[in-house]
Design an enzyme around this catalytic site. Structure first.
Site, PDB file in Angstrom:
ATOM      1  N   CYS A  65       0.484  -1.378  -0.472  1.00  0.00           N
ATOM      2  CA  CYS A  65       0.008  -0.099  -0.049  1.00  0.00           C
ATOM      3  C   CYS A  65       0.418   1.512  -0.202  1.00  0.00           C
ATOM      4  CB  CYS A  65      -0.692  -0.059   1.137  1.00  0.00           C
ATOM      5  SG  CYS A  65      -0.231  -0.173   2.755  1.00  0.00           S
ATOM      6  N   ASN A  98       2.128   1.756   4.523  1.00  0.00           N
ATOM      7  CA  ASN A  98       2.830   0.476   5.603  1.00  0.00           C
ATOM      8  C   ASN A  98       2.348   0.090   6.900  1.00  0.00           C
ATOM      9  OD1 ASN A  98       5.582  -1.998   5.338  1.00  0.00           O
ATOM     10  ND2 ASN A  98       3.302  -2.549   5.028  1.00  0.00           N
ATOM     11  N   CYS A 130      -1.313   0.364   6.769  1.00  0.00           N
ATOM     12  CA  CYS A 130      -2.326   0.668   7.433  1.00  0.00           C
ATOM     13  C   CYS A 130      -3.300  -0.539   6.556  1.00  0.00           C
ATOM     14  CB  CYS A 130      -3.693   1.765   7.128  1.00  0.00           C
ATOM     15  SG  CYS A 130      -3.869   3.740   8.066  1.00  0.00           S
ATOM     16  N   ARG A 131      -3.180  -0.447   5.271  1.00  0.00           N
ATOM     17  CA  ARG A 131      -4.049  -1.909   4.735  1.00  0.00           C
ATOM     18  C   ARG A 131      -2.900  -2.700   4.641  1.00  0.00           C
ATOM     19  NH1 ARG A 131      -5.087   2.358  -0.040  1.00  0.00           N
ATOM     20  NH2 ARG A 131      -3.279   3.026   0.736  1.00  0.00           N
ATOM     21  N   SER A 132      -1.962  -2.378   4.261  1.00  0.00           N
ATOM     22  CA  SER A 132      -0.915  -4.450   3.842  1.00  0.00           C
ATOM     23  C   SER A 132      -0.761  -4.691   4.930  1.00  0.00           C
ATOM     24  CB  SER A 132       0.367  -3.934   2.435  1.00  0.00           C
ATOM     25  OG  SER A 132       0.418  -2.387   3.457  1.00  0.00           O
ATOM     26  N   ASP A 157      -7.936   3.490   1.510  1.00  0.00           N
ATOM     27  CA  ASP A 157      -7.063   4.226   1.762  1.00  0.00           C
ATOM     28  C   ASP A 157      -8.144   4.387   3.364  1.00  0.00           C
ATOM     29  OD1 ASP A 157      -5.361   5.019   3.673  1.00  0.00           O
ATOM     30  OD2 ASP A 157      -4.101   6.432   2.413  1.00  0.00           O
TER      31      ASP A 157
HETATM   32  P1  4NP Z   1      -1.794   2.863   4.473  1.00  0.00           P
HETATM   33  O1  4NP Z   1      -2.554   4.139   4.467  1.00  0.00           O
HETATM   34  O2  4NP Z   1      -1.286   3.462   2.801  1.00  0.00           O
HETATM   35  O3  4NP Z   1      -3.485   1.618   3.612  1.00  0.00           O
HETATM   36  O4  4NP Z   1      -0.167   2.599   5.088  1.00  0.00           O
HETATM   37  C1  4NP Z   1      -1.253   5.156   4.732  1.00  0.00           C
HETATM   38  C2  4NP Z   1      -0.807   5.833   5.697  1.00  0.00           C
HETATM   39  C3  4NP Z   1      -0.192   6.763   5.646  1.00  0.00           C
HETATM   40  C4  4NP Z   1      -0.975   8.218   4.877  1.00  0.00           C
HETATM   41  C5  4NP Z   1      -1.700   7.044   3.618  1.00  0.00           C
HETATM   42  C6  4NP Z   1      -2.291   6.819   3.597  1.00  0.00           C
HETATM   43  N1  4NP Z   1      -0.373   8.634   4.739  1.00  0.00           N
HETATM   44  O5  4NP Z   1      -0.205   9.706   4.164  1.00  0.00           O
HETATM   45  O6  4NP Z   1       1.031   9.107   5.782  1.00  0.00           O
END
Ligand code: 4NP
Length: 172
Positions: free
Chosen positions: A12, A15, A17-19, A128
Site C-alpha cells: 500500500c 505500510n 494501515c492496509r498492507s 485508504d
Molecule cells: P496505508 O495508509 O497506505 O494503508 O498504510 C496510509 C498511511 C499513511 C499515509 C497515507 C496512507 N500518510 O499519508 O502518511
C-alpha cells in the site's frame, strides 16, 4: 506445470494501515487451512515515511478484534530486490499498482497486480482508511479477509481439515 506463486508481497502507500492487515489476515487464512508453511508473506509501502513504525493503532485494533496480532510488524518501503524476491506484488489500490509498475523492471511487471482483482473478486480498490474513522478499518478488514480467502483458494491452499469425500460432514 509452473509452480504456484508462493512469495507474496502486499503493498500500500504507507505500510501502516492496509498492507500490514493484508499480511496478517492472509497469514491467518493460510494457517487456518494448514498452508502457512507454503507461503512467504510480507508487506511494504510505496512511500518510506513510516519506515520502522508499527502498524496504525486502528489496524492493530481491528485485527486484534478478529483474533489476529499484527503489532510486531514494522513498516518498510518497497525495494528493488522485492521485484526479484517475490512472485506476486499485490497493490491495495490502482495508484499503488501504477507506482509499482513504474518502478518494476520490465521482466517483473507480470508479478504486479491489484489485490482484489488478482483474487478474482472484482476490479476494486481497497480504500485508504487513514483519514477516516474506525468503521473504515472494519470495512477494509472485511474486504481483505474475503480477498485473502479467495487468494488462498486460487493458489490451491485448500482446507486440510475439511471432510474428504465419502466421510460424513458435521457441517449441515
Ligand atoms: P496505508 O495508509 O497506505 O494503508 O498504510 C496510509 C498511511 C499513511 C499515509 C497515507 C496512507 N500518510 O499519508 O502518511
Amino acid at each position: 506445470m509452473l509452480a504456484q506463486p508462493s512469495h507474496i508481497l502486499f503493498v500500500c502507500l504507507g505500510n501502516i494501515c492496509r498492507s500490514p492487515l493484508a499480511e496478517g489476515i492472509f497469514r491467518s487464512v493460510a494457517a487456518t487451512v494448514g498452508a502457512d508453511n507454503r507461503f512467504a508473506i510480507d508487506s511494504a509501502g510505496t512511500g518510506a515515511w513510516h519506515a520502522g513504525s508499527p502498524p496504525d493503532p486502528r489496524s492493530i485494533q481491528v485485527a486484534a478484534r478478529h483474533g489476529i496480532d499484527i503489532s510486531a510488524q514494522r513498516a518498510r518501503a518497497v525495494s528493488a530486490a522485492d521485484f526479484e524476491n517475490f512472485d506476486l506484488l499485490l497493490g491495495m489500490d490502482r495508484s499503488n499498482v501504477e507506482t509499482l509498475i513504474g518502478r518494476s523492471p520490465a521482466r517483473a511487471e507480470h508479478k504486479v497486480h491489484l489485490f482484489l482483482e488478482y483474487a478474482g473478486i472484482g476490479h476494486r480498490d481497497v480504500p485508504d482508511p487513514y483519514y477516516g474513522g474506525a468503521d473504515g478499518f472494519e470495512t477494509v478488514y472485511r474486504m481483505l479477509h474475503e480477498a485473502s480467502e479467495a487468494l488462498a483458494s486460487k493458489l490451491g491452499a485448500r482446507d486440510v481439515s475439511a471432510p474428504i469425500s465419502g466421510q460424513a460432514s458435521s457441517i449441515t
